[in-house]
Design a protein around this motif. Sequence first.
Motif, PDB file in Angstrom:
ATOM      1  N   ALA A 158      56.266   6.175  19.896  1.00  0.00           N
ATOM      2  CA  ALA A 158      55.644   4.954  19.366  1.00  0.00           C
ATOM      3  C   ALA A 158      55.673   4.952  17.835  1.00  0.00           C
ATOM      4  O   ALA A 158      55.983   3.928  17.209  1.00  0.00           O
ATOM      5  N   VAL A 159      55.363   6.091  17.227  1.00  0.00           N
ATOM      6  CA  VAL A 159      55.380   6.185  15.759  1.00  0.00           C
ATOM      7  C   VAL A 159      56.802   6.035  15.228  1.00  0.00           C
ATOM      8  O   VAL A 159      57.059   5.314  14.253  1.00  0.00           O
ATOM      9  N   LEU A 160      57.755   6.730  15.851  1.00  0.00           N
ATOM     10  CA  LEU A 160      59.146   6.623  15.420  1.00  0.00           C
ATOM     11  C   LEU A 160      59.663   5.200  15.573  1.00  0.00           C
ATOM     12  O   LEU A 160      60.417   4.699  14.724  1.00  0.00           O
ATOM     13  N   ALA A 161      59.262   4.531  16.657  1.00  0.00           N
ATOM     14  CA  ALA A 161      59.685   3.147  16.861  1.00  0.00           C
ATOM     15  C   ALA A 161      59.110   2.226  15.785  1.00  0.00           C
ATOM     16  O   ALA A 161      59.788   1.298  15.333  1.00  0.00           O
ATOM     17  N   CYS A 162      57.861   2.465  15.380  1.00  0.00           N
ATOM     18  CA  CYS A 162      57.259   1.663  14.302  1.00  0.00           C
ATOM     19  C   CYS A 162      58.078   1.774  13.023  1.00  0.00           C
ATOM     20  O   CYS A 162      58.371   0.769  12.359  1.00  0.00           O
ATOM     21  N   ILE A 163      58.456   3.003  12.673  1.00  0.00           N
ATOM     22  CA  ILE A 163      59.229   3.215  11.451  1.00  0.00           C
ATOM     23  C   ILE A 163      60.592   2.540  11.556  1.00  0.00           C
ATOM     24  O   ILE A 163      61.056   1.865  10.614  1.00  0.00           O
ATOM     25  N   ALA A 164      61.237   2.716  12.707  1.00  0.00           N
ATOM     26  CA  ALA A 164      62.567   2.121  12.882  1.00  0.00           C
ATOM     27  C   ALA A 164      62.509   0.599  12.882  1.00  0.00           C
ATOM     28  O   ALA A 164      63.359  -0.068  12.274  1.00  0.00           O
ATOM     29  N   LEU A 165      61.516   0.028  13.548  1.00  0.00           N
ATOM     30  CA  LEU A 165      61.411  -1.426  13.623  1.00  0.00           C
ATOM     31  C   LEU A 165      61.095  -2.057  12.276  1.00  0.00           C
ATOM     32  O   LEU A 165      61.524  -3.174  11.988  1.00  0.00           O
ATOM     33  N   PHE A 166      60.338  -1.347  11.458  1.00  0.00           N
ATOM     34  CA  PHE A 166      59.952  -1.902  10.157  1.00  0.00           C
ATOM     35  C   PHE A 166      61.176  -2.120   9.276  1.00  0.00           C
ATOM     36  O   PHE A 166      61.224  -3.058   8.479  1.00  0.00           O
ATOM     37  N   THR A 342      56.760  -0.337  23.307  1.00  0.00           N
ATOM     38  CA  THR A 342      56.484  -1.760  23.106  1.00  0.00           C
ATOM     39  C   THR A 342      55.264  -1.983  22.218  1.00  0.00           C
ATOM     40  O   THR A 342      55.152  -3.038  21.587  1.00  0.00           O
ATOM     41  N   THR A 343      54.359  -1.028  22.144  1.00  0.00           N
ATOM     42  CA  THR A 343      53.211  -1.177  21.242  1.00  0.00           C
ATOM     43  C   THR A 343      53.653  -1.189  19.795  1.00  0.00           C
ATOM     44  O   THR A 343      52.968  -1.752  18.933  1.00  0.00           O
ATOM     45  N   ALA A 344      54.789  -0.563  19.489  1.00  0.00           N
ATOM     46  CA  ALA A 344      55.299  -0.574  18.120  1.00  0.00           C
ATOM     47  C   ALA A 344      55.685  -1.979  17.688  1.00  0.00           C
ATOM     48  O   ALA A 344      55.536  -2.345  16.509  1.00  0.00           O
ATOM     49  N   PHE A 345      56.184  -2.795  18.615  1.00  0.00           N
ATOM     50  CA  PHE A 345      56.530  -4.178  18.282  1.00  0.00           C
ATOM     51  C   PHE A 345      55.288  -4.932  17.821  1.00  0.00           C
ATOM     52  O   PHE A 345      55.357  -5.758  16.905  1.00  0.00           O
ATOM     53  N   LEU A 346      54.157  -4.670  18.448  1.00  0.00           N
ATOM     54  CA  LEU A 346      52.914  -5.335  18.052  1.00  0.00           C
ATOM     55  C   LEU A 346      52.475  -4.890  16.661  1.00  0.00           C
ATOM     56  O   LEU A 346      52.078  -5.715  15.834  1.00  0.00           O
ATOM     57  N   ALA A 347      52.538  -3.586  16.405  1.00  0.00           N
ATOM     58  CA  ALA A 347      52.110  -3.062  15.111  1.00  0.00           C
ATOM     59  C   ALA A 347      52.968  -3.627  13.979  1.00  0.00           C
ATOM     60  O   ALA A 347      52.449  -4.031  12.920  1.00  0.00           O
ATOM     61  N   VAL A 348      54.273  -3.677  14.191  1.00  0.00           N
ATOM     62  CA  VAL A 348      55.170  -4.202  13.155  1.00  0.00           C
ATOM     63  C   VAL A 348      54.941  -5.696  12.947  1.00  0.00           C
ATOM     64  O   VAL A 348      55.018  -6.201  11.816  1.00  0.00           O
ATOM     65  N   ALA A 349      54.644  -6.414  14.021  1.00  0.00           N
ATOM     66  CA  ALA A 349      54.360  -7.849  13.888  1.00  0.00           C
ATOM     67  C   ALA A 349      53.144  -8.069  12.992  1.00  0.00           C
ATOM     68  O   ALA A 349      53.144  -8.971  12.139  1.00  0.00           O
ATOM     69  N   VAL A 350      52.096  -7.269  13.153  1.00  0.00           N
ATOM     70  CA  VAL A 350      50.904  -7.390  12.314  1.00  0.00           C
ATOM     71  C   VAL A 350      51.244  -7.113  10.854  1.00  0.00           C
ATOM     72  O   VAL A 350      50.821  -7.842   9.945  1.00  0.00           O
ATOM     73  N   LEU A 351      52.025  -6.067  10.610  1.00  0.00           N
ATOM     74  CA  LEU A 351      52.386  -5.708   9.238  1.00  0.00           C
ATOM     75  C   LEU A 351      53.188  -6.814   8.568  1.00  0.00           C
ATOM     76  O   LEU A 351      52.944  -7.159   7.406  1.00  0.00           O
ATOM     77  N   LYS A 352      54.144  -7.383   9.285  1.00  0.00           N
ATOM     78  CA  LYS A 352      55.001  -8.397   8.682  1.00  0.00           C
ATOM     79  C   LYS A 352      54.266  -9.709   8.451  1.00  0.00           C
ATOM     80  O   LYS A 352      54.513 -10.402   7.458  1.00  0.00           O
ATOM     81  N   ILE A 353      53.345 -10.058   9.352  1.00  0.00           N
ATOM     82  CA  ILE A 353      52.543 -11.269   9.122  1.00  0.00           C
ATOM     83  C   ILE A 353      51.597 -11.056   7.951  1.00  0.00           C
ATOM     84  O   ILE A 353      51.460 -11.913   7.072  1.00  0.00           O
ATOM     85  N   GLY A 354      50.930  -9.895   7.934  1.00  0.00           N
ATOM     86  CA  GLY A 354      50.008  -9.599   6.844  1.00  0.00           C
ATOM     87  C   GLY A 354      50.685  -9.536   5.488  1.00  0.00           C
ATOM     88  O   GLY A 354      50.081  -9.886   4.456  1.00  0.00           O
ATOM     89  N   TYR A 355      51.937  -9.123   5.456  1.00  0.00           N
ATOM     90  CA  TYR A 355      52.666  -9.019   4.191  1.00  0.00           C
ATOM     91  C   TYR A 355      52.881 -10.393   3.559  1.00  0.00           C
ATOM     92  O   TYR A 355      52.945 -10.516   2.324  1.00  0.00           O
ATOM     93  N   ARG A 356      52.991 -11.434   4.398  1.00  0.00           N
ATOM     94  CA  ARG A 356      53.250 -12.785   3.901  1.00  0.00           C
ATOM     95  C   ARG A 356      52.001 -13.478   3.368  1.00  0.00           C
ATOM     96  O   ARG A 356      52.098 -14.405   2.565  1.00  0.00           O
ATOM     97  N   VAL A 357      50.828 -13.052   3.814  1.00  0.00           N
ATOM     98  CA  VAL A 357      49.591 -13.729   3.434  1.00  0.00           C
ATOM     99  C   VAL A 357      49.077 -13.158   2.111  1.00  0.00           C
ATOM    100  O   VAL A 357      49.013 -11.938   1.942  1.00  0.00           O
ATOM    101  N   PRO A 358      48.713 -14.012   1.149  1.00  0.00           N
ATOM    102  CA  PRO A 358      48.183 -13.510  -0.128  1.00  0.00           C
ATOM    103  C   PRO A 358      46.914 -12.688   0.068  1.00  0.00           C
ATOM    104  O   PRO A 358      46.077 -12.998   0.928  1.00  0.00           O
ATOM    105  N   LEU A 359      46.784 -11.635  -0.705  1.00  0.00           N
ATOM    106  CA  LEU A 359      45.611 -10.764  -0.616  1.00  0.00           C
ATOM    107  C   LEU A 359      44.471 -11.384  -1.409  1.00  0.00           C
ATOM    108  O   LEU A 359      44.254 -11.082  -2.589  1.00  0.00           O
ATOM    109  N   GLN A 360      43.731 -12.266  -0.753  1.00  0.00           N
ATOM    110  CA  GLN A 360      42.617 -12.964  -1.375  1.00  0.00           C
ATOM    111  C   GLN A 360      41.377 -12.818  -0.502  1.00  0.00           C
ATOM    112  O   GLN A 360      41.480 -12.689   0.728  1.00  0.00           O
TER     113      GLN A 360
END
Length: 402
Positions: A158-166, A342-360
């Motif tokens: 799961a951890v390796l998949a997160c890194i690869a998917l990112f 498949t849990t890695a797909f969820l984690a990467v989705a959160v990271l990529k959505i959060g990256y687009r939102v301004p840190l306010q």
Amino acid sequence: MHMTTTREATRLGEREPLWTLFRVVCGLSALSWGGLALMAQLEHHYVEREERLSRLAFSDLIALAWMVPGPVGCNVAVQLGHTLRGRAGAWVAGIASVLPFFMLMTLFAIFYRTPLIRAAASETLLNHFSVVLATLIAVTWYKQTRALVRGRLEWSVAVLACIALFFAHSPAAYVVILGSAFASGWVTSPVQKARLEISVGSGDRQLLLWLGVLVVLFAVPLPHDYELALLWPRLAGAGMTLFGGGFSALPVLKTLFVTPAIGVSDNDFTLAFSLSPLSPGPLLNVIPFFGYLIDGWVGALIATVALFVPSGCLVVLAQRHLYQLKTHPRFEHGMRVLRAVTTAFLAVAVLKIGYRVPLQPVYLVTALFSLVCFAKLRLPVYAVYGTVGLACGLWLVYRHIV
């Protein structure tokens, strides 16, 4: 006890009318927000109320639906129709489970293209909805991780998949990651000498061959001129890589749709996934929306067929060999590792959505509010979206007046 068993056997022997099957499944799908809700309502109607299936038989349908790619709730409906009325029942139940959200999401796409809706969908509102979506995916990731990721091997992959998917930017990467996960589970199974012996007919072999061709077509990089021409076959191949629920599809479908050749913008893609929980059906109900943006009603129809039909055919094929698949230890171990990935797909989705939102601070407040609603209060998704949308609208009006 004997009388109950006899009555159940009688009910199981009856033929479910196709119109009744369509009417019931379509009605339950229209009132089911998410695949899990649809499965629960189907079980209540056909197991508890009508006694068409035993609870054990229905649990087998759910287990198999999780083992194959595609939307789990629709896969259960297809299997149920196949059990009750054979091949015709599978088609009727599959169409009935898809029709409600196909109509609603296509209508939403029609109005979304009007100037009024475009003006209402401001960047601030999109950012708030993106935060709600990311929070919802994060809560889903937490629950799935607790249920699916347990041993050292599962955590490692799961951890390796997160890194690869990112860092992945091609469909081939998703196919390789999923295939490697299953292969690692197969190889490391505690039981090494078990053999998988399944007798597959010529028709089934042809189906598997065509599904394999679709996966390869999705994975192989194509020139930009061919991306639009082969979009729907590639979408069918992408559907063969989607395990673990609709949220895991977000990075896969984004790679397919958000390209210069296809023309779906990043904002359109995120908004569709943000609003998909408002419509009945699984989170993959976004497919008709994307299809309509690309090619109108025809695109919405073809996109829906491309994504949902192949997985429905595969789950019916697998249902005929259910016993061998369930009792084979190496296959089951491979699926355990695959589900963990498949849990890695969820984690990467959160990271990529959060990256687009301004840190306010205002978006952090929305994230905290959503987290409390989903994790503690367990409020419906549409209630959270409605509250956030209303608060955002009032704030924009207030700022405009001031």
